[in-house]
Scaffold this active site. Structure first.
Site: not given
Ligand SMILES: [Zn+2]
Ligand SMILES: [Zn+2]
Length: 407
Positions: A90, A148
């Site tokens: 991401d 994440e």
């Molecule tokens: Zn980051």
């Molecule tokens: Zn990262």
């Protein structure tokens, strides 16, 4: 270390092949960089990964943890083990300020944490390992993980069965590029034990009694209670936690009040709670709630309190890390491999995977002031030194190859 010294020729071969693949790795990274997506829905990113894995002849499945992709390289051998290579996918909700021919084409989104490079390095490793599959003594699972930055993706993939679905994962490796640990471009950072913090969230609502700003004695001032609470919470860190055990409690939001002459009835506070040991982390909800209760009770205010557990402490396994360090020294040269002296209080959801199986999460420096790649993570000018990305692919694939050979 068993198996490493007699694998030097293979390591050299993988290293050379990784270098040859450098151009493709950079091309993949630039494609990801151009089309960043955020959160759990990453359709273009997942498609591109799946397409490239299939082009390499690798089985691929998408839709794991919403947009996660899993590739499987099947090696030979009896009683095969499986090593996973994890890359997060991401980007961030940020407007890119770099003027590059591969700058973000998605307005307001940018790969400013380097996850574009992680995916490209993992694709590089996939290509190298797929070419060597006849020699591989086990299976490799390529785990491309969404979300994440919002610490949801790893958990979602685990809930969807990524660890157990055959071949079940026995060990895992992942990396973060950039300058998180002061690494210069081409340097590799490792640390045994805690590397990154558990990151939890608190939400507190205080209900007092509003009234006239000139007559405070007839009210319960929610702003005063909130202010006292903010400083009292720091006493937990300084008085209840061992001075050699790191904890951070930061209040990031404090909302209250409507006019200068009105005593506020309510206040809302949110904050982040970071810790480096699970034993300490377990104590924090009660310690914090007790503090909230005592401050509110003594003022005559009511409260509500919520403690939300985020990602756990990222703990690198000692034995696996030792083994990784040997390989990194061989691949990059001993002078490029640095021990990270202290953990950071940032969180990283790779920790969920490392809670389940042994493995390591290492740093690859991509920060070079001469190339303008030394901006901090999450900066609109963030960029990476692409000349060292092949190293990431070489480390992933060598670690997988040798670990499977010896386990
Ligand atoms: Zn980051
Ligand atoms: Zn990262």
């Amino acid at each position: 270390m068993q198996g490493i010294s007699d694998s030097k020729a293979e390591m050299k071969r993988i290293k050379n092949k990784a270098k040859e693949l450098s151009e493709s790795i950079v091309e993949w990274r630039r494609h990801f960089h151009k089309y960043p997506e955020t959160g759990r829905k990453l359709p273009k990113t997942a498609d591109y990964i799946e397409k490239n894995l299939r082009n390499m002849g690798i089985e691929a499945e998408s839709g794991i943890g919403e947009s996660g992709v899993c590739g499987i390289i099947r090696g030979k051998g009896e009683q095969k083990k499986c090593l996973a290579i994890r890359a997060d996918m991401d980007a961030l909700a940020l407007k890119e300020k770099n003027k590059l021919d591969y700058s973000s084409r998605h307005e307001g989104k940018m790969h400013a944490c380097g996850h574009d490079a992680h995916m490209a390095m993992a694709l590089g490793a996939a290509s190298l390992l797929q070419d060597m599959r006849e020699e591989l003594k086990g299976d490799v699972k390529l785990v491309f993980q969404p979300a994440e930055e919002i610490v949801e993706g790893a958990k979602a993939m685990i809930e969807d069965g990524i660890m157990e679905s055959p071949p079940a994962i026995d060990a895992i490796i992942g990396a973060h590029i950039g300058n998180l640990w002061g690494l210069e471009s081409g340097e590799i950072g490792y640390r045994k034990g805690a590397l990154m913090a558990a990151a939890d969230r608190i939400e507190i609502e205080i209900r007092g009694k509003g009234g006239h700003g000139g007559m405070p004695h007839k009210t319960v001032d929610a702003i005063c209670v909130g202010a006292e609470l903010i400083s009292s919470l720091q006493n937990i860190v300084s008085r209840n936690i061992s001075p050699v055990d790191a904890v951070v409690i930061s209040i990031g939001e404090f909302e209250s009040g409507s006019a200068h002459n009105i005593i506020a009835e309510e206040a809302r506070l949110t904050g982040t709670v970071r810790s480096l040991s699970e034993a300490t982390r377990e104590k924090l909800p009660e310690l914090i709630e007790n503090k909230v209760a005592s401050v509110c009770n003594s003022a005559g205010a009511e409260y509500s309190f919520e403690y939300h557990h985020g990602c756990p402490v990222l703990n690198n396994h000692t034995e696996f890390t030792d083994y990784f360090v040997e390989i990194a020294r061989e691949i990059a040269g001993a002078d490029k491999v640095k021990e990270i002296s202290s953990p950071t209080m940032a969180g990283e959801d790779m920790s969920y995977f490392l809670q389940k199986v042994p493995g390591t999460f290492f740093g690859l420096g991509t920060s070079d002031p001469d190339k303008g790649t030394d901006y901090p993570h999450h900066s609109p000018f963030f960029n990476v030194d692409e000349d060292v990305l092949w190293l990431g692919s070489a480390l992933f694939s060598t670690a997988a190859y040798i670990w499977l050979k010896n386990n």
